[in-house]
Design an enzyme around this catalytic site. Structure first.
Site, mmCIF file in Angstrom:
data_model
loop_
_atom_site.group_PDB
_atom_site.id
_atom_site.type_symbol
_atom_site.label_atom_id
_atom_site.label_comp_id
_atom_site.label_asym_id
_atom_site.label_seq_id
_atom_site.Cartn_x
_atom_site.Cartn_y
_atom_site.Cartn_z
ATOM 1 N N ASP A 1 14.131 25.010 -36.985
ATOM 2 C CA ASP A 1 13.674 26.315 -36.684
ATOM 3 C C ASP A 1 13.764 27.007 -35.499
ATOM 4 O O ASP A 1 14.152 26.172 -34.459
ATOM 5 C CB ASP A 1 12.336 26.567 -37.299
ATOM 6 C CG ASP A 1 11.838 26.685 -38.429
ATOM 7 O OD1 ASP A 1 12.857 26.726 -39.405
ATOM 8 O OD2 ASP A 1 10.771 26.246 -39.152
ATOM 9 N N LYS B 1 14.443 30.900 -38.401
ATOM 10 C CA LYS B 1 13.319 31.814 -39.097
ATOM 11 C C LYS B 1 12.311 32.455 -38.117
ATOM 12 O O LYS B 1 11.537 31.774 -37.375
ATOM 13 C CB LYS B 1 12.744 31.135 -40.205
ATOM 14 C CG LYS B 1 13.609 30.823 -41.357
ATOM 15 C CD LYS B 1 12.782 30.221 -42.547
ATOM 16 C CE LYS B 1 12.212 31.393 -43.308
ATOM 17 N NZ LYS B 1 13.415 32.014 -43.869
ATOM 18 N N MET C 1 0.909 34.018 -35.627
ATOM 19 C CA MET C 1 2.022 35.060 -35.746
ATOM 20 C C MET C 1 1.413 36.458 -35.682
ATOM 21 O O MET C 1 1.622 37.539 -36.480
ATOM 22 C CB MET C 1 2.625 34.955 -37.543
ATOM 23 C CG MET C 1 3.158 33.522 -37.888
ATOM 24 S SD MET C 1 3.788 33.494 -39.324
ATOM 25 C CE MET C 1 3.727 31.578 -39.714
#
Length: 511
Positions: free
Chosen positions: A37, A59, A168
């Site tokens: 990632d 991602k 996030m």
């Protein structure tokens, strides 16, 4: 059918090798294919064998990324080829790691797999800066959640909890604050925003709900872990009692780019390495992708070429995008680098050569100066009668290169391996920083990013760039900068990202 390969879904934790599990370290040392990632730290990529194929599937929230279906296909394809495949994920594979879809794909074709836990940043990030998630008085419980889709959260219930750990959440900071205040949380509630926890780029901002947006204005908040609650105030006391490998303070003042804000404009999947170089030198790095890379309209031409690779004398690769998409498609067709036996390979640039080496191949020719024009001028053999495969961007590529090769008698087969587009949106952090004139340098690594940057900025209200230094990776990019801005302030002597970093450092040191 017996499948000799195996897939390991491995948690990378914070990225620092010191926080990697023993099992994860062991598996990385045996990897034949590494699929990782965007948030995986660069130092972990050095733990795999030199012959290991490394694929960045990058991602990143809010940015173009490899489709999950394509990642699933890669895991299955390499496993069925008998490879030991490591799917390296930041944090823990089962905490917002999207592992279920990958496991379903492996189960569907009976591919063996193993899941290796990692230390989630939700737990480790507050620890390394001295914030305890629980306390006998201040925090008898805590909640961990992602703010990726804030509209789906029960903010009324969350506002009543003593401590919140949010992943996030950088781009949703305003929403988080508004919702918690709306449901009764005090504006004086402490909050900590921890960026790149446990790495050399670690930063922490501590404030309260009323003021945190002011404190972090103009700063790129990705990736961050956000901790909200009274326990945040314990960090000052506990930091004196625990050893933290990387200081939670901002960058050290003796770093050459300390205090400089630099905006980088590469494609979304290629920002991190360059950003790491600048951050290591002390810069505050903002990302504004001016290029999106995706699949071509059709794979038909590339698939046909792959089916007849033995017909070609040369394979020409002029970018890391070309390398990555060509070999990814090769894998989906059940083939690997052995399919290129007897085909010579020419690449443009050290970075492209490095990408090729990650697939276990050495280029037969790299032109000097790292530019495509030198490829034609210095080609090592006569081109008359040679058949050349050129996987390239679908539109807007190097027409001169094809024209010159053809003029020298080569049969050039152009195939679309990927496509590039101008993004539709700008990171709010980047736009605010440009409009508030806090950016010191804007970097450009291709002429296409120059054009797209100007188009993007104009469509979002524009900004005064008179005080900003324009930094270019080389002559072709500089030509585009001259056309768009009327100037180039910094140009790399060596036309690589390392050369561009050095040029910016030299500029800062001689200001």
């Amino acid at each position: 059918m017996t499948i000799n390969g195996k897939v390991y879904l491995v948690g990378a934790g914070l990225g620092n090798v010191a926080y990697l599990t023993v099992r994860a370290l062991q598996i990385l040392g045996q990897a034949e294919v590494l699929i990782y990632d965007a948030l995986v730290d660069e130092q972990l990529l050095q733990l795999v064998p030199q012959s290991c194929l490394k694929l960045d599937v990058g991602k990143r929230g809010g940015k173009p990324s490899t489709p999950q279906a394509e990642i699933n296909q890669l895991l299955v394809a390499y496993c069925q080829l008998g490879k030991q495949v490591v799917r390296l994920k930041s944090g823990d594979p089962f905490i917002f790691g999207r592992s279920a879809a990958e496991i379903d794909a492996l189960l569907a074709v009976h591919c063996p797999f193993e899941v290796v836990p990692g230390i989630s940043s939700a737990l480790a990030a507050p620890l390394v800066v001295g914030i305890p998630l629980t306390d006998p008085i201040l925090s008898r419980c805590f909640a961990v959640f992602t703010a990726h889709e804030p509209e789906k959260l029960d903010w009324e219930a969350l506002a009543r909890l003593e401590t919140l750990a949010i992943l996030m959440g950088g781009k949703q900071l305003s929403t988080i604050v508004q919702q918690l205040l709306h449901y009764g949380r005090s504006p004086h509630t402490p909050i900590a925003v921890i960026k790149w926890a446990g790495t050399q780029k670690q930063q922490i901002w501590v404030s309260d709900l009323a003021n945190i947006q002011t404190v972090t204005a103009g700063v790129s908040l990705s990736p961050v872990v956000i901790i909200i609650g009274e326990v945040v105030m314990l960090t000052e006391r506990l930091n004196a009692k625990i050893e933290i490998e990387f200081s939670p303070l901002d960058m050290l003042p003796d770093q050459p780019l300390h205090g400089k804000t630099i905006l980088i404009t590469r494609s979304a999947g290629q920002l991190s390495e360059f950003g790491d170089r600048l951050a290591t030198a002390g810069a505050n790095v903002l990302e504004m992708p001016a290029l999106e890379i995706g699949p071509p309209t059709s794979w038909e031409d590339l698939d046909r070429a792959i089916a007849h690779l033995g017909d070609f004398d040369w394979l020409i690769l002029t970018s890391t995008n070309g390398v990555d998409h060509f070999f990814t498609r090769l894998a989906t067709q059940g083939k690997d680098a052995r399919a290129l036996a007897g085909v010579k390979i020419a690449v443009v640039g050290e970075k492209t050569a490095h990408s090729l080496e990650e697939h276990g191949l050495q280029p037969d020719f790299i032109p000097p100066n790292f530019i495509a024009d030198a490829l034609i001028e210095h080609f090592p053999e006569a081109l008359l009668g040679k058949k050349v495969l050129f996987p390239r961007v679908e539109t807007g590529g190097r027409e001169v290169l094809v024209k010159e090769f053809t003029a020298r008698g080569a049969e050039v087969v152009e195939v679309a391996a990927y496509e590039s587009h101008c993004p539709q949106t700008i990171s709010p952090d980047a736009l605010t920083a440009l409009q508030q004139q806090v950016v010191d340098v804007i970097t450009f690594a291709s002429s296409k990013t120059v054009k797209n940057f100007c188009q993007l900025l104009a469509s979002h209200g524009g900004a005064n760039l008179d005080s900003v230094r324009i930094a270019s990776i080389g002559p072709l990019t500089s030509k585009a900068c001259q056309q768009q801005f009327g100037r180039v302030d910094i140009e790399a002597e060596e036309y690589t990202l390392e050369g561009l970093t050095q040029a910016i450092v030299q500029w800062a040191q001689h200001k």
